[in-house]
Design an enzyme around this catalytic site. Sequence first.
Site, short mmCIF file in Angstrom:
data_model
loop_
_atom_site.label_atom_id
_atom_site.label_comp_id
_atom_site.label_asym_id
_atom_site.label_seq_id
_atom_site.Cartn_x
_atom_site.Cartn_y
_atom_site.Cartn_z
N CYS A 1 -5.08 -5.03 -6.55
CA CYS A 1 -6.31 -4.36 -6.13
C CYS A 1 -6.05 -2.89 -5.76
O CYS A 1 -5.55 -2.60 -4.67
CB CYS A 1 -6.92 -5.12 -4.94
SG CYS A 1 -8.40 -4.36 -4.29
N CYS B 1 -7.99 -1.74 -2.67
CA CYS B 1 -7.42 -2.21 -1.40
C CYS B 1 -6.11 -1.46 -1.08
O CYS B 1 -5.86 -1.11 0.07
CB CYS B 1 -7.09 -3.70 -1.44
SG CYS B 1 -8.28 -4.71 -2.31
N ASP B 2 -5.25 -1.27 -2.06
CA ASP B 2 -3.88 -0.82 -1.79
C ASP B 2 -3.53 0.55 -2.36
O ASP B 2 -2.44 1.07 -2.09
CB ASP B 2 -2.87 -1.84 -2.35
CG ASP B 2 -3.06 -3.21 -1.71
OD1 ASP B 2 -3.42 -3.26 -0.52
OD2 ASP B 2 -2.85 -4.23 -2.40
#
Length: 293
Positions: free
Chosen positions: A129, A132-133
Amino acid sequence: MYDCIIIGGGIAGLTAAIYASRAGLKTVVIEREQTGGQALMADKIENYPGFSGSGYELICKAEEQALSSGAKIIYDNIEDVSLEGSVKTLKGENETHSGKTVIIAVGASHKRAGFQGEEEFFGRGVSVCALCDGAFFEGEDAAVIGGGNTAAEEALYLSGICKKVYILHRRDKLRADFTLRKRLESRENIEILYNTVPIKVKGEESVKALVTNRGELSLKGIFTAVGLSPNTEIFKGKLELDEKGYIKVNNRLETNMEGVYAAGDCRVKDLRQLITAAADGAAAGEEALCTKH
Ligand code: NAP
């Protein structure tokens, strides 16, 4: 006892909840982690008519609509199901739930690409992701594995954060659609490496390099985007599934078990999109009403 139990709180499940509860059914959505599913990974949604924003924003609105329509949302991990007869029972980690109809909207999860170190370095440089990261790799080099729409979107997102983004694709042509391919071409810091497969991660605490069949890339982040596999393990032997595990339904979204429907990415279908998942949710919510009466 519910009229309608919806398993899964992604866009398909939340839409089913809006339709079923607005039709007067006592409705519950059972979600194992966090509502939203894959939509939460979308930084910017551009192909959902009338909506422009992030996946998170879309899900917040859909959840709010489901709750204000009268649906309940509870958190439990369903481990076993009994779908025969007029009362269906779902055994969760926390409690057992009973209902007259069940809509399965459990979605699909990311497949692993299968290179050495993918598991070992997961969360330490390997991710599924970018939204997300991605921020962990600001100013660094990163790679995206895969050639589909997800890989393209992940690479585009990362190109705004990372110094350089490689797309490693095992074939000589991307699967991603025309608009995304054009956008990839216009980004100077994205390089597509065709006929390239990842073999092994090099690193200690975190990723330092990725060895491929065509040489070694020095980088910090590896984002895999190699497709999805349906979250239908608990339905094996209980419902008809296709060879990949997707749930078979008829054109009313009925499974082979009366009163049990499947909606969204977990069912056999051609086009897996937020809009088609929402459409499935609407149809299944409506069908549940027909079964209940
Ligand atoms: P996908 O379309 O199935 O693409 C997966 C890609 O990963 C393919 O290019 C595949 O290669 C490659 N691949 C598979 N296994 C691999 C392995 N072990 N090692 C290396 N590469 C591997 O999956 P997706 O991109 O996640 O998309 C899933 C669905 O969601 C699609 O229907 C897609 O259209 C939809 N989606 C739509 C949007 C949008 O409309 N904006 C955004 C995201 C996703 P091959 O090409 O050789 O098979």
